[in-house]
Scaffold this motif. Sequence first.
Motif, PDB file in Angstrom:
ATOM      1  N   GLY A 298      17.623  52.214  42.757  1.00  0.00           N
ATOM      2  CA  GLY A 298      17.429  52.994  43.973  1.00  0.00           C
ATOM      3  C   GLY A 298      17.765  54.464  43.876  1.00  0.00           C
ATOM      4  N   LEU A 299      17.827  55.031  42.675  1.00  0.00           N
ATOM      5  CA  LEU A 299      18.078  56.472  42.536  1.00  0.00           C
ATOM      6  C   LEU A 299      16.795  57.244  42.829  1.00  0.00           C
ATOM      7  N   ASP A 300      16.915  58.410  43.408  1.00  0.00           N
ATOM      8  CA  ASP A 300      15.738  59.232  43.619  1.00  0.00           C
ATOM      9  C   ASP A 300      15.568  60.195  42.443  1.00  0.00           C
ATOM     10  N   ALA A 301      14.466  60.933  42.463  1.00  0.00           N
ATOM     11  CA  ALA A 301      14.157  61.822  41.340  1.00  0.00           C
ATOM     12  C   ALA A 301      15.253  62.853  41.122  1.00  0.00           C
ATOM     13  N   ALA A 302      15.839  63.360  42.189  1.00  0.00           N
ATOM     14  CA  ALA A 302      16.888  64.381  42.060  1.00  0.00           C
ATOM     15  C   ALA A 302      18.117  63.806  41.364  1.00  0.00           C
ATOM     16  N   ALA A 303      18.518  62.602  41.754  1.00  0.00           N
ATOM     17  CA  ALA A 303      19.695  61.971  41.145  1.00  0.00           C
ATOM     18  C   ALA A 303      19.445  61.664  39.679  1.00  0.00           C
ATOM     19  N   ILE A 304      18.238  61.220  39.361  1.00  0.00           N
ATOM     20  CA  ILE A 304      17.912  60.938  37.963  1.00  0.00           C
ATOM     21  C   ILE A 304      17.883  62.228  37.159  1.00  0.00           C
ATOM     22  N   GLY A 305      17.407  63.302  37.782  1.00  0.00           N
ATOM     23  CA  GLY A 305      17.380  64.603  37.115  1.00  0.00           C
ATOM     24  C   GLY A 305      18.765  65.117  36.768  1.00  0.00           C
ATOM     25  N   LEU A 306      19.752  64.759  37.568  1.00  0.00           N
ATOM     26  CA  LEU A 306      21.120  65.170  37.262  1.00  0.00           C
ATOM     27  C   LEU A 306      21.664  64.440  36.040  1.00  0.00           C
TER      28      LEU A 306
ATOM     29  N   ALA B  83       8.269  49.136  35.808  1.00  0.00           N
ATOM     30  CA  ALA B  83       8.713  50.467  35.390  1.00  0.00           C
ATOM     31  C   ALA B  83       7.657  51.146  34.530  1.00  0.00           C
ATOM     32  N   ALA B  84       7.040  50.385  33.630  1.00  0.00           N
ATOM     33  CA  ALA B  84       5.980  50.949  32.785  1.00  0.00           C
ATOM     34  C   ALA B  84       4.792  51.394  33.629  1.00  0.00           C
ATOM     35  N   HIS B  85       4.473  50.626  34.652  1.00  0.00           N
ATOM     36  CA  HIS B  85       3.347  50.985  35.525  1.00  0.00           C
ATOM     37  C   HIS B  85       3.641  52.274  36.283  1.00  0.00           C
ATOM     38  N   VAL B  86       4.826  52.365  36.840  1.00  0.00           N
ATOM     39  CA  VAL B  86       5.195  53.563  37.607  1.00  0.00           C
ATOM     40  C   VAL B  86       5.206  54.806  36.725  1.00  0.00           C
ATOM     41  N   MET B  87       5.733  54.669  35.502  1.00  0.00           N
ATOM     42  CA  MET B  87       5.885  55.828  34.630  1.00  0.00           C
ATOM     43  C   MET B  87       4.668  56.073  33.742  1.00  0.00           C
ATOM     44  N   GLY B  88       3.726  55.145  33.718  1.00  0.00           N
ATOM     45  CA  GLY B  88       2.531  55.314  32.888  1.00  0.00           C
ATOM     46  C   GLY B  88       2.822  55.270  31.406  1.00  0.00           C
ATOM     47  N   SER B  89       3.884  54.582  31.018  1.00  0.00           N
ATOM     48  CA  SER B  89       4.275  54.527  29.613  1.00  0.00           C
ATOM     49  C   SER B  89       5.200  53.339  29.382  1.00  0.00           C
ATOM     50  N   GLU B  90       5.154  52.781  28.182  1.00  0.00           N
ATOM     51  CA  GLU B  90       6.075  51.715  27.797  1.00  0.00           C
ATOM     52  C   GLU B  90       7.129  52.207  26.819  1.00  0.00           C
ATOM     53  N   GLU B  91       7.250  53.524  26.665  1.00  0.00           N
ATOM     54  CA  GLU B  91       8.311  54.070  25.825  1.00  0.00           C
ATOM     55  C   GLU B  91       9.676  53.774  26.444  1.00  0.00           C
ATOM     56  N   PRO B  92      10.695  53.544  25.623  1.00  0.00           N
ATOM     57  CA  PRO B  92      12.015  53.197  26.152  1.00  0.00           C
ATOM     58  C   PRO B  92      12.536  54.174  27.207  1.00  0.00           C
ATOM     59  N   ARG B  93      12.342  55.459  26.978  1.00  0.00           N
ATOM     60  CA  ARG B  93      12.821  56.440  27.966  1.00  0.00           C
ATOM     61  C   ARG B  93      12.127  56.233  29.307  1.00  0.00           C
ATOM     62  N   ALA B  94      10.827  56.034  29.281  1.00  0.00           N
ATOM     63  CA  ALA B  94      10.073  55.841  30.511  1.00  0.00           C
ATOM     64  C   ALA B  94      10.526  54.575  31.238  1.00  0.00           C
ATOM     65  N   LEU B  95      10.764  53.512  30.479  1.00  0.00           N
ATOM     66  CA  LEU B  95      11.179  52.257  31.092  1.00  0.00           C
ATOM     67  C   LEU B  95      12.533  52.390  31.773  1.00  0.00           C
ATOM     68  N   VAL B  96      13.473  53.075  31.118  1.00  0.00           N
ATOM     69  CA  VAL B  96      14.803  53.241  31.709  1.00  0.00           C
ATOM     70  C   VAL B  96      14.725  54.111  32.959  1.00  0.00           C
ATOM     71  N   LEU B  97      13.972  55.201  32.903  1.00  0.00           N
ATOM     72  CA  LEU B  97      13.849  56.068  34.074  1.00  0.00           C
ATOM     73  C   LEU B  97      13.180  55.333  35.228  1.00  0.00           C
ATOM     74  N   GLY B  98      12.139  54.565  34.915  1.00  0.00           N
ATOM     75  CA  GLY B  98      11.472  53.792  35.953  1.00  0.00           C
ATOM     76  C   GLY B  98      12.386  52.754  36.574  1.00  0.00           C
ATOM     77  N   MET B  99      13.227  52.126  35.758  1.00  0.00           N
ATOM     78  CA  MET B  99      14.180  51.149  36.278  1.00  0.00           C
ATOM     79  C   MET B  99      15.150  51.795  37.251  1.00  0.00           C
ATOM     80  N   LEU B 100      15.600  53.003  36.938  1.00  0.00           N
ATOM     81  CA  LEU B 100      16.587  53.662  37.796  1.00  0.00           C
ATOM     82  C   LEU B 100      16.073  53.846  39.218  1.00  0.00           C
ATOM     83  N   VAL B 101      14.787  54.127  39.346  1.00  0.00           N
ATOM     84  CA  VAL B 101      14.228  54.317  40.688  1.00  0.00           C
ATOM     85  C   VAL B 101      13.866  52.991  41.337  1.00  0.00           C
ATOM     86  N   LEU B 102      13.383  52.007  40.543  1.00  0.00           N
ATOM     87  CA  LEU B 102      12.936  50.735  41.110  1.00  0.00           C
ATOM     88  C   LEU B 102      14.071  49.744  41.333  1.00  0.00           C
ATOM     89  N   MET B 103      15.007  49.689  40.397  1.00  0.00           N
ATOM     90  CA  MET B 103      16.059  48.666  40.439  1.00  0.00           C
ATOM     91  C   MET B 103      17.342  49.201  41.063  1.00  0.00           C
TER      92      MET B 103
END
Length: 433
Positions: free
Chosen positions: A82-90, A60-80
């Motif tokens: 399976g949410l897409d960017a639109a669903a995460i944006g909602l 998740a940190a690699h995908v998001m380019g950051s190890e900040e908690p927000r970045a890790l959670v957002l990266g997990m949502l897409v990797l673990m």
Amino acid sequence: MTPAARLSAAIEILADVAARRRPVSDALKDWGLAHRFAGSGDRAAIAGLIYDTLRRRASAAHVMGSEEPRALVLGMLVLMRGLDAAAIGLLADGGRFAPAPLTADEQARLAAPDLAGAPPFVRGDYPQWLHASLRHVFGEDAVAEGQALAARAPLDLRVNTLKGDPEAARAALAHLHPGPGRFSPLALRIVLDAEGKAPPVTSEPAFLKGEVEVQDEGSQLAAIIAQPLPGTQVLDLCAGAGGKTLEFAALMDNKGQLYAHDSDIRRLKPMHERLARAGVRNVQVRSPRGAEDVLADLEGHMDLVLVDAPCTGTGTWRRNPDAKWRVRPGALAQRVAEQAKILEDAARYVRPGGRLAYVTCSLLDEENGAQVRALLAKREAFHAVPPAETVLALGSRGQALREAALVTREGLLMTPRRTGTDGFFVSVMKRAG
């Protein structure tokens, strides 16, 4: 709480963990006390988000380019998840209790998550310093093994044959839809829901009556392979809370004598209640008493000694993803030293012709095969029993386990990828008669 509010809470708790460098369980407990409006479902969902994030922290940190908690959670949502960017944006729309809206960079990264050029330890989601050790064991499969360890674990139960049988237990828990184990004849497996929430099995009548215990199938298999026989003398030297002690008693059909010991009396505390609930009658708990050798009378008399050794727990990362990132090289060195001492001590209790079973929930050769080789070099009276023989304790399922697991001269290694269990190493050594 709304799904967006749960997401915010997960980010907040992960930030607290990072800032204060403490276990996730402590942070979750404190958050729950400070937010009593959150129900049990909310707390479970938030914990699920956090543990899933820790499972995929490196990728998740690699995908998001950051190890900040927000970045890790957002990266997990897409990797673990399976949410897409639109669903995460909602979910992250900046509304009340929701995370702030996605930035343009976050949207771009979530739209095209790419791990193709990532290092092996990132793709496998394990600490970089452990790559050499994992590659030594698994070779080119190290990444795939790591990815399996980054998945969620199912909930496994062991049927207590002192109280019932697998078919009856399965019927009693039919509403939880348990399936049979793949290798263990005593196992029932419950697949968790989409958020990884486990049912409250410890409140089920079958559990309260001692008919089932929570125990990973790999742990069950390790005990069966050790082969504690009815009517024999057996020592569980690192018994802890008694998981394998309970299974040993059932495998021995309450016949013979089973001694349970642990160097830390606090770890033995839950055992007495568990023994009573399970209907166990052949166990004698030998608690430590200062400098007194409470096992002196057992020296040279045991048919079987089990060393369920303290270890780094690398095989249990599916269940303890927090531990994956907290383990350090110094902890590995400490465990290796402890294991060598315990094994050397255990050997003195084995009678001529008796057996010594060495078990860890580690994947690392330093804690597994290397420890066996070191003991055999010092104790010429012992030799390793080939896994082709030890798996015979499983009957017709033994050959299937042998084909699935990683087999060496020292023992047998189970992993989530190979056997669908937690990671367990099992070696059986026999003393010359």
